[in-house]
Design an enzyme around this catalytic site. Sequence first.
Site, PDB file in Angstrom:
ATOM      1  N   VAL A  62      65.422   2.659 -69.837  1.00  0.00           N
ATOM      2  CA  VAL A  62      65.442   2.643 -68.252  1.00  0.00           C
ATOM      3  C   VAL A  62      64.134   3.581 -67.611  1.00  0.00           C
ATOM      4  O   VAL A  62      63.847   3.126 -66.692  1.00  0.00           O
ATOM      5  CB  VAL A  62      66.771   3.411 -67.721  1.00  0.00           C
ATOM      6  CG1 VAL A  62      67.851   2.535 -68.133  1.00  0.00           C
ATOM      7  CG2 VAL A  62      66.987   4.802 -68.328  1.00  0.00           C
ATOM      8  N   GLY A  63      63.390   3.865 -68.691  1.00  0.00           N
ATOM      9  CA  GLY A  63      62.218   4.524 -68.023  1.00  0.00           C
ATOM     10  C   GLY A  63      61.281   5.174 -69.062  1.00  0.00           C
ATOM     11  O   GLY A  63      61.757   5.364 -70.123  1.00  0.00           O
ATOM     12  N   GLU A  64      59.885   5.266 -68.383  1.00  0.00           N
ATOM     13  CA  GLU A  64      58.985   6.261 -69.261  1.00  0.00           C
ATOM     14  C   GLU A  64      58.579   7.188 -68.619  1.00  0.00           C
ATOM     15  O   GLU A  64      57.990   7.438 -67.426  1.00  0.00           O
ATOM     16  CB  GLU A  64      57.832   5.395 -69.494  1.00  0.00           C
ATOM     17  CG  GLU A  64      56.894   5.869 -70.562  1.00  0.00           C
ATOM     18  CD  GLU A  64      57.002   5.377 -71.947  1.00  0.00           C
ATOM     19  OE1 GLU A  64      56.521   5.949 -72.829  1.00  0.00           O
ATOM     20  OE2 GLU A  64      57.567   4.420 -71.782  1.00  0.00           O
ATOM     21  N   GLY A  65      59.402   8.389 -68.657  1.00  0.00           N
ATOM     22  CA  GLY A  65      59.530   9.607 -67.553  1.00  0.00           C
ATOM     23  C   GLY A  65      58.554  10.433 -68.108  1.00  0.00           C
ATOM     24  O   GLY A  65      57.378   9.983 -68.896  1.00  0.00           O
TER      25      GLY A  65
ATOM     26  N   TYR B 299      58.164  13.097 -69.237  1.00  0.00           N
ATOM     27  CA  TYR B 299      58.140  13.730 -70.564  1.00  0.00           C
ATOM     28  C   TYR B 299      58.317  12.671 -71.563  1.00  0.00           C
ATOM     29  O   TYR B 299      58.533  13.390 -72.632  1.00  0.00           O
ATOM     30  CB  TYR B 299      59.132  15.024 -70.462  1.00  0.00           C
ATOM     31  CG  TYR B 299      59.005  15.760 -69.260  1.00  0.00           C
ATOM     32  CD1 TYR B 299      57.899  16.458 -69.289  1.00  0.00           C
ATOM     33  CD2 TYR B 299      59.883  15.663 -68.116  1.00  0.00           C
ATOM     34  CE1 TYR B 299      57.543  17.351 -68.151  1.00  0.00           C
ATOM     35  CE2 TYR B 299      59.422  16.441 -67.010  1.00  0.00           C
ATOM     36  CZ  TYR B 299      58.452  17.229 -67.153  1.00  0.00           C
ATOM     37  OH  TYR B 299      58.032  17.885 -65.792  1.00  0.00           O
ATOM     38  N   GLY B 300      58.847  11.591 -71.557  1.00  0.00           N
ATOM     39  CA  GLY B 300      58.738  10.782 -72.769  1.00  0.00           C
ATOM     40  C   GLY B 300      59.842   9.426 -72.187  1.00  0.00           C
ATOM     41  O   GLY B 300      60.026   9.409 -71.052  1.00  0.00           O
TER      42      GLY B 300
ATOM     43  N   LYS C 166      66.939  11.230 -73.202  1.00  0.00           N
ATOM     44  CA  LYS C 166      65.447  11.751 -72.956  1.00  0.00           C
ATOM     45  C   LYS C 166      64.972  11.939 -74.262  1.00  0.00           C
ATOM     46  O   LYS C 166      65.112  13.192 -74.765  1.00  0.00           O
ATOM     47  CB  LYS C 166      65.112  12.726 -71.773  1.00  0.00           C
ATOM     48  CG  LYS C 166      65.457  12.198 -70.642  1.00  0.00           C
ATOM     49  CD  LYS C 166      64.815  13.183 -69.605  1.00  0.00           C
ATOM     50  CE  LYS C 166      65.372  12.381 -67.910  1.00  0.00           C
ATOM     51  NZ  LYS C 166      64.781  12.932 -67.009  1.00  0.00           N
TER      52      LYS C 166
ATOM     53  N   ASP D 158      57.412  18.773 -59.182  1.00  0.00           N
ATOM     54  CA  ASP D 158      57.143  17.464 -59.171  1.00  0.00           C
ATOM     55  C   ASP D 158      58.610  16.581 -58.455  1.00  0.00           C
ATOM     56  O   ASP D 158      58.715  15.673 -58.684  1.00  0.00           O
ATOM     57  CB  ASP D 158      56.991  16.864 -60.364  1.00  0.00           C
ATOM     58  CG  ASP D 158      56.417  15.390 -60.491  1.00  0.00           C
ATOM     59  OD1 ASP D 158      55.654  15.151 -59.462  1.00  0.00           O
ATOM     60  OD2 ASP D 158      56.707  14.754 -61.622  1.00  0.00           O
TER      61      ASP D 158
END
Length: 311
Positions: free
Chosen positions: A10-13, A15-16, A33, A144
């Site tokens: 669902v995403g590339e946050g 932190y990973g 995550k 952030d």
Amino acid sequence: MEKYEKLEKVGEGTYGKVYKAMEKTTGKLVALKKTRLEMDEEGIPPTALREISLLQMLSQSIYIVRLLCVEHVIQSKDSTVSHSPKSNLYLVFEYLDTDLKKFIDSHRKGSNPRPLEASLVQRFMFQLFKGVAHCHSHGVLHRDLKPQNLLLDKDKGILKIADLGLSRAFTVPLKAYTHEIVTLWYRAPEVLLGSTHYSTAVDIWSVGCIFAEMIRRQALFPGDSEFQQLLHIFRLLGTPTEQQWPGVMALRDWHVYPKWEPQDLSRAVPSLSPEGIDLLTQMLKYNPAERISAKAALDHPYFDSLDKSQF
């Protein structure tokens, strides 16, 4: 990690990678995550352990995304690559399917563009201040905060802060790993000007920008570089002076900027009530020491018409 079935990335946050997954035994949805934390022979770095225990403590607030558990996965040893097995940490969070950015976008674009209801903005802001006050009372800065990091439980009408507490052990990079630039739109002027001694006030600035964005349905200061970001801020709020903000000219990245006069903030957020304008003004003070605290904001007259007993 056999306990979980990964459903989709669902995403590339920051932190990973982040996966939507299902706990096989219960069918419960979770967010996994995968942190980019290379273990060495010593195991998990102590900074990361401290951050994780902090995150577990903070996530006792319903306004912080709950960290359910931590999985330490050791990959099988590959003698051709290295002498020790690689390992990854997966942080397992409660799963929420939307965030404030998507929610604002759905009110701006699509088949039915409409403002967010004033009472909804008020409720979201109160919850956001509750979450931020909780972090700050434990000495944790988020650093952030942005609409993408505020997840929504639409059924219960709850807003929760995500991507929290990892900012020290995992240091926020300037580029996320998809090479999108980490957004500057919510960054406080002292950070943009290179101050290294910043405080909880950096989060309050971000919350102010988010507040204005909920009203406007578009970013208040959409800069595409640190310099442009400062110019956006100065054009609306006026170029800061040494009288307004003692020490500003001594900050590392201060230059001589054009001298703009402050504009009327209410013109940037025309539908916001006078109490809302007053609160926003107190959040967007140049001098960090003068910005309202999250705890004090909860008692601001903007929230007087809110039934606080439900929170």
